[in-house]
Design a protein around this motif. Structure first.
Motif, PDB file in Angstrom:
ATOM      1  N   THR A  31       0.787  -1.127  -0.184  1.00 21.57           N
ATOM      2  CA  THR A  31       0.136   0.079  -0.014  1.00 21.57           C
ATOM      3  C   THR A  31       0.995   1.226  -0.159  1.00 21.57           C
ATOM      4  N   VAL A  32       0.052   2.328  -0.274  1.00 21.51           N
ATOM      5  CA  VAL A  32       0.936   3.779  -0.001  1.00 21.51           C
ATOM      6  C   VAL A  32       1.483   3.808   1.577  1.00 21.51           C
ATOM      7  N   PRO A  33       2.323   4.411   2.003  1.00 21.00           N
ATOM      8  CA  PRO A  33       2.731   4.730   3.417  1.00 21.00           C
ATOM      9  C   PRO A  33       1.389   4.972   4.215  1.00 21.00           C
ATOM     10  N   SER A  34       0.695   6.080   3.945  1.00 15.53           N
ATOM     11  CA  SER A  34      -0.255   6.395   4.714  1.00 15.53           C
ATOM     12  C   SER A  34      -1.364   7.180   3.803  1.00 15.53           C
ATOM     13  N   VAL A  35      -2.455   7.373   4.620  1.00 20.95           N
ATOM     14  CA  VAL A  35      -3.393   8.126   3.915  1.00 20.95           C
ATOM     15  C   VAL A  35      -4.186   9.113   4.762  1.00 20.95           C
ATOM     16  N   ASP A  36      -4.247  10.370   4.296  1.00 21.24           N
ATOM     17  CA  ASP A  36      -4.829  11.706   5.305  1.00 21.24           C
ATOM     18  C   ASP A  36      -6.336  11.055   5.120  1.00 21.24           C
ATOM     19  N   LEU A  37      -7.141  10.711   5.826  1.00 27.78           N
ATOM     20  CA  LEU A  37      -8.572  10.246   5.720  1.00 27.78           C
ATOM     21  C   LEU A  37      -9.582  11.464   5.566  1.00 27.78           C
ATOM     22  N   LYS A  38      -8.823  12.819   6.211  1.00 32.82           N
ATOM     23  CA  LYS A  38      -9.801  13.954   5.967  1.00 32.82           C
ATOM     24  C   LYS A  38      -9.519  14.522   4.551  1.00 32.82           C
ATOM     25  N   GLN A  39      -8.534  14.238   3.940  1.00 31.82           N
ATOM     26  CA  GLN A  39      -8.033  14.580   2.474  1.00 31.82           C
ATOM     27  C   GLN A  39      -8.834  13.757   1.738  1.00 31.82           C
ATOM     28  N   PHE A  40      -8.762  12.490   1.914  1.00 29.03           N
ATOM     29  CA  PHE A  40      -9.385  11.438   1.106  1.00 29.03           C
ATOM     30  C   PHE A  40     -10.863  11.311   1.069  1.00 29.03           C
ATOM     31  N   GLN A  41     -11.568  12.278   1.921  1.00 33.16           N
ATOM     32  CA  GLN A  41     -13.009  12.256   1.765  1.00 33.16           C
ATOM     33  C   GLN A  41     -13.475  12.993   0.673  1.00 33.16           C
ATOM     34  N   GLY A  42     -14.656  13.093   0.179  1.00 29.21           N
ATOM     35  CA  GLY A  42     -15.349  13.856  -0.787  1.00 29.21           C
ATOM     36  C   GLY A  42     -15.596  12.832  -1.800  1.00 29.21           C
ATOM     37  N   ARG A  43     -15.797  13.460  -3.055  1.00 31.16           N
ATOM     38  CA  ARG A  43     -16.286  12.565  -4.326  1.00 31.16           C
ATOM     39  C   ARG A  43     -15.202  12.163  -4.987  1.00 31.16           C
ATOM     40  N   TRP A  44     -15.145  10.802  -5.376  1.00 31.11           N
ATOM     41  CA  TRP A  44     -14.439  10.283  -6.306  1.00 31.11           C
ATOM     42  C   TRP A  44     -15.190   9.645  -7.455  1.00 31.11           C
ATOM     43  N   TYR A  45     -14.659   9.799  -8.693  1.00 28.63           N
ATOM     44  CA  TYR A  45     -15.156   9.174  -9.887  1.00 28.63           C
ATOM     45  C   TYR A  45     -14.652   7.916 -10.284  1.00 28.63           C
ATOM     46  N   GLN A  46     -15.345   6.949 -10.545  1.00 29.24           N
ATOM     47  CA  GLN A  46     -14.498   5.572 -10.923  1.00 29.24           C
ATOM     48  C   GLN A  46     -14.083   5.879 -12.464  1.00 29.24           C
ATOM     49  N   ILE A  47     -12.893   5.393 -12.730  1.00 27.61           N
ATOM     50  CA  ILE A  47     -12.164   5.711 -14.054  1.00 27.61           C
ATOM     51  C   ILE A  47     -12.203   4.567 -14.694  1.00 27.61           C
ATOM     52  N   ALA A  48     -11.639   3.458 -14.134  1.00 25.97           N
ATOM     53  CA  ALA A  48     -11.445   1.892 -14.528  1.00 25.97           C
ATOM     54  C   ALA A  48     -11.796   1.053 -13.326  1.00 25.97           C
ATOM     55  N   TYR A  49     -11.948  -0.057 -13.718  1.00 26.38           N
ATOM     56  CA  TYR A  49     -12.120  -0.978 -12.564  1.00 26.38           C
ATOM     57  C   TYR A  49     -12.160  -2.503 -13.067  1.00 26.38           C
ATOM     58  N   TYR A  50     -11.776  -3.733 -12.615  1.00 29.33           N
ATOM     59  CA  TYR A  50     -12.052  -4.849 -12.709  1.00 29.33           C
ATOM     60  C   TYR A  50     -13.570  -5.271 -12.684  1.00 29.33           C
ATOM     61  N   PRO A  51     -13.979  -6.009 -13.571  1.00 31.25           N
ATOM     62  CA  PRO A  51     -15.633  -6.274 -13.369  1.00 31.25           C
ATOM     63  C   PRO A  51     -15.748  -7.205 -12.420  1.00 31.25           C
ATOM     64  N   ASN A  52     -16.848  -6.826 -11.449  1.00 27.12           N
ATOM     65  CA  ASN A  52     -17.229  -7.746 -10.676  1.00 27.12           C
ATOM     66  C   ASN A  52     -18.657  -7.966 -10.502  1.00 27.12           C
ATOM     67  N   THR A  53     -19.234  -8.810  -9.737  1.00 27.35           N
ATOM     68  CA  THR A  53     -20.669  -9.242  -9.723  1.00 27.35           C
ATOM     69  C   THR A  53     -21.254  -8.166  -9.020  1.00 27.35           C
ATOM     70  N   PHE A  54     -20.956  -7.376  -8.036  1.00 28.25           N
ATOM     71  CA  PHE A  54     -21.791  -6.347  -7.218  1.00 28.25           C
ATOM     72  C   PHE A  54     -21.847  -5.048  -8.079  1.00 28.25           C
ATOM     73  N   GLN A  55     -21.183  -4.733  -9.351  1.00 28.82           N
ATOM     74  CA  GLN A  55     -21.320  -3.806  -9.811  1.00 28.82           C
ATOM     75  C   GLN A  55     -21.982  -3.986 -11.073  1.00 28.82           C
ATOM     76  N   ARG A  56     -22.476  -5.170 -11.259  1.00 27.50           N
ATOM     77  CA  ARG A  56     -22.865  -5.695 -12.633  1.00 27.50           C
ATOM     78  C   ARG A  56     -24.034  -4.692 -13.409  1.00 27.50           C
ATOM     79  N   GLN A  57     -24.928  -4.007 -12.344  1.00 25.22           N
ATOM     80  CA  GLN A  57     -25.939  -3.252 -12.735  1.00 25.22           C
ATOM     81  C   GLN A  57     -25.629  -1.981 -13.109  1.00 25.22           C
ATOM     82  N   CYS A  58     -24.353  -1.535 -12.907  1.00 25.42           N
ATOM     83  CA  CYS A  58     -23.901  -0.193 -13.287  1.00 25.42           C
ATOM     84  C   CYS A  58     -23.514  -0.342 -14.692  1.00 25.42           C
ATOM     85  N   VAL A  59     -23.618   0.754 -15.459  1.00 24.97           N
ATOM     86  CA  VAL A  59     -23.117   0.884 -16.916  1.00 24.97           C
ATOM     87  C   VAL A  59     -22.266   2.343 -17.163  1.00 24.97           C
ATOM     88  N   ALA A  60     -22.262   3.367 -16.216  1.00 23.99           N
ATOM     89  CA  ALA A  60     -21.679   4.519 -16.326  1.00 23.99           C
ATOM     90  C   ALA A  60     -21.625   5.348 -15.204  1.00 23.99           C
TER      91      ALA A  60
END
Length: 196
Positions: A31-60
């Protein structure tokens, strides 16, 4: 987007699976050495991913919104567009992986890059099996992108603060994924944003 049954099944399968020899020969995921959880909060956009069963309903338009709570846990809201032009949303929680003694958590975690996430109901949060590893394995200095995986390298997400990622950043991410024994060929790019 994890539903409770899908999450529970995936966690049980992941923990019960015996890794093939090639997977066992890979070095442990770093992993990275550490994550500032305050800075990590907020919105993230999924750019790419490994396909998985729990996201199968998602198209965009998959996003993850993180909010640090007074308890030290993180509220997680995953949202995506579905094929019928609807929206799918699931609310969960993340926490820093607690240290363990003989398999039992003994204290609040300190390794902020090794998170655990659950989408099971809160009343089941005491069951370790409903928490799945969610490790930050790459992170830009300014938190403009993050890459999240887990120790078996079966799941992978590339996240960005914007709906697009600079090609130079993506090339750097892909090169580092190869060094981390990930198969970049399995990645599926996420349409962001879309007219859904």
């Amino acid at each position: 987007m994890r539903s409770f049954p899908a999450l529970l099944l995936s966690v049980c399968l992941t923990s019960a699976t015996v890794l093939p020899a090639y997977a066992q020969s890979r070095p442990p995921l770093q992993t990275v050495p550490s994550v500032d959880l305050k800075q990590f909060q907020g919105r993230w956009y999924q750019i790419a991913y490994y396909p998985n069963t729990f996201q199968r309903q998602c198209v965009a338009n998959t996003t993850a919104d993180y909010r640090l709570l007074m308890t030290g846990q993180i509220e997680v809201i995953n949202t995506c567009s579905t094929a019928n032009r609807g929206k799918s949303q699931v609310i969960g929680a993340a926490r820093v992986k607690p240290p363990k003694f003989l398999g039992i958590p003994v204290a609040q975690g300190t390794d902020t890059a090794k998170l655990e996430v659950r989408f099971a109901p809160t009343f089941l949060a005491w069951i370790n099996a409903v928490w799945a590893p969610y490790w930050v394995i790459q992170l830009a200095d300014d938190y403009r992108y993050a890459v999240v995986g887990e120790p078996n390298r079966e799941f992978l997400w590339i996240l960005s603060r914007t709906p697009w990622l600079d090609p130079a950043d993506r090339a750097q991410i892909d090169a580092r994924l190869a060094e981390q024994s990930y198969d970049a060929g399995r990645l599926v790019d996420e349409p962001q944003p879309g007219p859904w």
